[in-house]
Design a protein around this motif. Sequence first.
Motif, PDB file in Angstrom:
ATOM      1  N   LEU A 170       7.379  12.269  -3.630  1.00 19.78           N
ATOM      2  CA  LEU A 170       6.339  11.564  -4.376  1.00 19.78           C
ATOM      3  C   LEU A 170       5.374  10.872  -3.415  1.00 19.78           C
ATOM      4  O   LEU A 170       5.712  10.623  -2.256  1.00 19.78           O
ATOM      5  N   PRO A 171       4.173  10.531  -3.860  1.00 21.31           N
ATOM      6  CA  PRO A 171       3.273   9.734  -3.020  1.00 21.31           C
ATOM      7  C   PRO A 171       3.924   8.405  -2.632  1.00 21.31           C
ATOM      8  O   PRO A 171       4.699   7.831  -3.413  1.00 21.31           O
ATOM      9  N   ASP A 172       3.605   7.907  -1.445  1.00 23.14           N
ATOM     10  CA  ASP A 172       4.247   6.683  -0.946  1.00 23.14           C
ATOM     11  C   ASP A 172       4.096   5.506  -1.895  1.00 23.14           C
ATOM     12  O   ASP A 172       5.006   4.688  -2.048  1.00 23.14           O
ATOM     13  N   ASP A 173       2.943   5.386  -2.541  1.00 21.09           N
ATOM     14  CA  ASP A 173       2.702   4.230  -3.408  1.00 21.09           C
ATOM     15  C   ASP A 173       3.398   4.340  -4.757  1.00 21.09           C
ATOM     16  O   ASP A 173       3.219   3.493  -5.630  1.00 21.09           O
ATOM     17  N   ARG A 174       4.235   5.381  -4.905  1.00 21.98           N
ATOM     18  CA  ARG A 174       5.015   5.515  -6.138  1.00 21.98           C
ATOM     19  C   ARG A 174       6.518   5.477  -5.867  1.00 21.98           C
ATOM     20  O   ARG A 174       7.316   5.825  -6.732  1.00 21.98           O
ATOM     21  N   VAL A 175       6.904   5.035  -4.670  1.00 20.37           N
ATOM     22  CA  VAL A 175       8.312   5.052  -4.269  1.00 20.37           C
ATOM     23  C   VAL A 175       8.830   3.636  -4.030  1.00 20.37           C
ATOM     24  O   VAL A 175       8.167   2.818  -3.368  1.00 20.37           O
ATOM     25  N   LEU A 176      10.000   3.346  -4.582  1.00 14.54           N
ATOM     26  CA  LEU A 176      10.714   2.104  -4.289  1.00 14.54           C
ATOM     27  C   LEU A 176      12.162   2.452  -3.948  1.00 14.54           C
ATOM     28  O   LEU A 176      12.843   3.112  -4.746  1.00 14.54           O
ATOM     29  N   VAL A 177      12.619   2.030  -2.789  1.00 18.34           N
ATOM     30  CA  VAL A 177      13.994   2.243  -2.366  1.00 18.34           C
ATOM     31  C   VAL A 177      14.755   0.927  -2.530  1.00 18.34           C
ATOM     32  O   VAL A 177      14.366  -0.097  -1.947  1.00 18.34           O
ATOM     33  N   PRO A 206       0.796  -1.230   0.000  1.00 15.60           N
ATOM     34  CA  PRO A 206       0.000   0.000   0.000  1.00 15.60           C
ATOM     35  C   PRO A 206       0.830   1.283   0.000  1.00 15.60           C
ATOM     36  O   PRO A 206       0.365   2.323  -0.449  1.00 15.60           O
ATOM     37  N   GLY A 207       2.077   1.214   0.540  1.00 14.32           N
ATOM     38  CA  GLY A 207       2.900   2.414   0.670  1.00 14.32           C
ATOM     39  C   GLY A 207       4.254   2.244   0.018  1.00 14.32           C
ATOM     40  O   GLY A 207       4.391   1.600  -1.031  1.00 14.32           O
ATOM     41  N   ARG A 208       5.270   2.817   0.663  1.00 16.01           N
ATOM     42  CA  ARG A 208       6.625   2.723   0.120  1.00 16.01           C
ATOM     43  C   ARG A 208       7.121   1.280   0.154  1.00 16.01           C
ATOM     44  O   ARG A 208       6.790   0.508   1.055  1.00 16.01           O
ATOM     45  N   GLY A 242       2.867   1.304   7.105  1.00 16.86           N
ATOM     46  CA  GLY A 242       2.525   1.163   5.693  1.00 16.86           C
ATOM     47  C   GLY A 242       3.698   0.835   4.803  1.00 16.86           C
ATOM     48  O   GLY A 242       3.506   0.454   3.642  1.00 16.86           O
ATOM     49  N   ASP A 243       4.925   0.946   5.333  1.00 18.61           N
ATOM     50  CA  ASP A 243       6.100   0.583   4.545  1.00 18.61           C
ATOM     51  C   ASP A 243       6.192  -0.933   4.396  1.00 18.61           C
ATOM     52  O   ASP A 243       5.915  -1.693   5.338  1.00 18.61           O
ATOM     53  N   THR A 244       6.592  -1.378   3.221  1.00 22.50           N
ATOM     54  CA  THR A 244       6.872  -2.795   2.971  1.00 22.50           C
ATOM     55  C   THR A 244       8.366  -2.956   2.733  1.00 22.50           C
ATOM     56  O   THR A 244       8.922  -2.308   1.833  1.00 22.50           O
ATOM     57  N   VAL A 245       9.011  -3.793   3.527  1.00 24.86           N
ATOM     58  CA  VAL A 245      10.445  -4.034   3.393  1.00 24.86           C
ATOM     59  C   VAL A 245      10.646  -5.474   2.923  1.00 24.86           C
ATOM     60  O   VAL A 245      10.137  -6.414   3.546  1.00 24.86           O
ATOM     61  N   ILE A 246      11.375  -5.651   1.829  1.00 22.91           N
ATOM     62  CA  ILE A 246      11.576  -6.976   1.220  1.00 22.91           C
ATOM     63  C   ILE A 246      13.048  -7.355   1.315  1.00 22.91           C
ATOM     64  O   ILE A 246      13.917  -6.608   0.835  1.00 22.91           O
ATOM     65  N   PHE A 247      13.336  -8.502   1.910  1.00 24.94           N
ATOM     66  CA  PHE A 247      14.685  -9.058   1.943  1.00 24.94           C
ATOM     67  C   PHE A 247      14.787 -10.103   0.836  1.00 24.94           C
ATOM     68  O   PHE A 247      14.415 -11.260   1.007  1.00 24.94           O
ATOM     69  N   SER A 248      15.291  -9.683  -0.329  1.00 25.71           N
ATOM     70  CA  SER A 248      15.410 -10.578  -1.478  1.00 25.71           C
ATOM     71  C   SER A 248      16.795 -11.219  -1.491  1.00 25.71           C
ATOM     72  O   SER A 248      17.574 -11.079  -2.440  1.00 25.71           O
ATOM     73  N   ALA A 249      17.105 -11.901  -0.405  1.00 29.10           N
ATOM     74  CA  ALA A 249      18.386 -12.601  -0.242  1.00 29.10           C
ATOM     75  C   ALA A 249      18.275 -13.471   0.994  1.00 29.10           C
ATOM     76  O   ALA A 249      17.577 -13.107   1.952  1.00 29.10           O
ATOM     77  N   ASN A 250      18.951 -14.595   0.972  1.00 26.54           N
ATOM     78  CA  ASN A 250      19.035 -15.444   2.163  1.00 26.54           C
ATOM     79  C   ASN A 250      20.310 -15.117   2.931  1.00 26.54           C
ATOM     80  O   ASN A 250      21.329 -14.772   2.319  1.00 26.54           O
ATOM     81  N   PRO A 251      20.285 -15.232   4.262  1.00 28.27           N
ATOM     82  CA  PRO A 251      21.494 -14.928   5.042  1.00 28.27           C
ATOM     83  C   PRO A 251      22.634 -15.880   4.703  1.00 28.27           C
ATOM     84  O   PRO A 251      22.440 -17.096   4.612  1.00 28.27           O
ATOM     85  N   ILE A 252      23.818 -15.323   4.505  1.00 32.66           N
ATOM     86  CA  ILE A 252      25.026 -16.134   4.387  1.00 32.66           C
ATOM     87  C   ILE A 252      25.313 -16.736   5.751  1.00 32.66           C
ATOM     88  O   ILE A 252      25.088 -16.087   6.780  1.00 32.66           O
ATOM     89  N   PRO A 253      25.792 -18.003   5.822  1.00 39.96           N
ATOM     90  CA  PRO A 253      26.120 -18.585   7.125  1.00 39.96           C
ATOM     91  C   PRO A 253      27.010 -17.657   7.940  1.00 39.96           C
ATOM     92  O   PRO A 253      28.012 -17.143   7.465  1.00 39.96           O
ATOM     93  N   GLY A 254      26.595 -17.416   9.183  1.00 38.20           N
ATOM     94  CA  GLY A 254      27.320 -16.501  10.046  1.00 38.20           C
ATOM     95  C   GLY A 254      26.647 -15.145  10.174  1.00 38.20           C
ATOM     96  O   GLY A 254      26.911 -14.396  11.112  1.00 38.20           O
TER      97      GLY A 254
END
Length: 584
Positions: free
Chosen positions: A291-298, A226-228, A327-339
Amino acid sequence: MTKDTNSKVKIIPLGGLHEIGKNTCIFEYDDEIILLDAGLAFPTDGMHGVNIVLPDTTYLKENRHKIKGMIVTHGHEDHIGGIPYHLKQFDIPVIYGPRLAMALLQGKLEEAGVSNRTELRSVLPRDLVRIGSHFFAEFIRNTHSIADSFTVAIHTPVGVIIHTGDFKVDHTPVDGERFDFQRLAEHGEKGVLCLVSDSTNAEVPGQTPSEMSVYPNLDRIFSQAPGRIMLTTFASSVHRINIVLQLAKKHNRTVSLLGKSMLNVIAHARNLGYIKCDDNLLQPWHVARNLPDDRVLVLTTGSQGEPLAAMTRIANQEHPHIKIRQGDTVIFSANPIPGNTIAVVNTIDKLMIQGANVIYGREKGIHVSGHACQEDQKLMLALTRPKFFLPVHGEHRMLVKHSQTAQSMGVPAENMVIIDNGDIVELSEDSIAIGGKVPSGLQLVDSAGVVHDNVLKERQQLAEDGVVTIASAIDWDGKLVAKPEVHLRGVVTAVEQSLLQKLVQQTIENLLSDRWREFARNFDTGEVEVDWTGLQAQLEQAIARLLRRELQSRPLLVFLLQAPEAPPVKTTGRRRRVTARVAS
């Protein structure tokens, strides 16, 4: 190249065995050495203050006159990150590698001030280059999690050795650059002496999913946010970044980049055509924030919870420009490296506490590995049909499992070896064996330079048991000038400091009373010679024993011994002198 049936090629890995990272390998024939990759690893929790971990390069420094060049397979840090540090110790005449890796490496060398210590030459798929008089390297396109990645066929007087580099089998690559299976099969038909192959996912059955498999899952998340959106991934994951930029355009979001490495990689990848997007899609934060929140990607660094990365600073509420809000959505598009798991989990928790909807985890389908699973490894073996097999790039259990996979594909057990860093693999037309070992330890580096073992041990002592500082002044007669000063930092103890000070004073006085004449000599001649260095060493040992007994721990001891400024004058006019004065 004509084969020499009586000679041997040496393969000597300095890193990447029984570990993940710092992949560095030597190929040696006669009086010539070529290197394949020179990576780094990241420190463990016990390596306090260490920034990066490199392999021991003693063997290369001792044989620097033999080095004819280097092959780079791709641009990941665990394959090129060590090169600037090595060039400060020895020259490498020429480095061949893919265009993206060479662009990234050029910046590293200039920043380190060593760009004049080598020559960088970019190569294209199927290019064949001569290195020295005994080696030819042929670059074969493969697919991996970074664009512009190669498998290498090394032609030697003994035969063809194929080093896979890091690879996966991706039939639908994001950039359209497909794995050159045809060329691998041609080598297999002619005869491959040895396959040196990536073992990272050797324990994982099946096939590694295509990079494109994350597209529909990220597409769904983008459509529901819905947001950033703030997405973090490896800066070097050029294919993933391409997908994110495609989706940003589809969902009418402007992209703002955070993190030095993210900006650097994307700039080079765009210049070389590996990332394609409209210029107006990317905007600095001071523009995107309006910009409006729904138009922002960091798009940001920090997928591994690195302390100074942008996402970690956002989670810690330390970023100067961006704060998490509802309203912020944070995506972790990576798996943790061991450690790194604990650091990543802590970052996720902090983001959620501040109100973000954090999406992470393997089950979400927003990350895929860049390394071959068992069926992909079987395909590599089937295409190349090697006589000998050498599993690399992985921990011991991975190497063992990969060797078992090779046996299932028809490579006899006696035609392969499981090795460790520093082992010398001697490869001839008819045999493969371990023929000795070279130094293969670690070189630890912080912001100031190399961290030696004694320094690391002191840091570990500080972290575990704290530090005790004791200052003491002694006169020419072997007496304390004043009570010793005792200071404790980070020491947990039930012993009162006043009592500890008293015990330290007694220990010093007892040693001076019993052994002063061992260190102070020539009283009868009118000149006193005092071995202050030897005295300090004995006092340190005595006080260390006292601290271990009373504190039940081993804090780092810093003992400051102050000797008199000048020797006293006797009535005869003759001066006493000192052989050594210590104030450390």
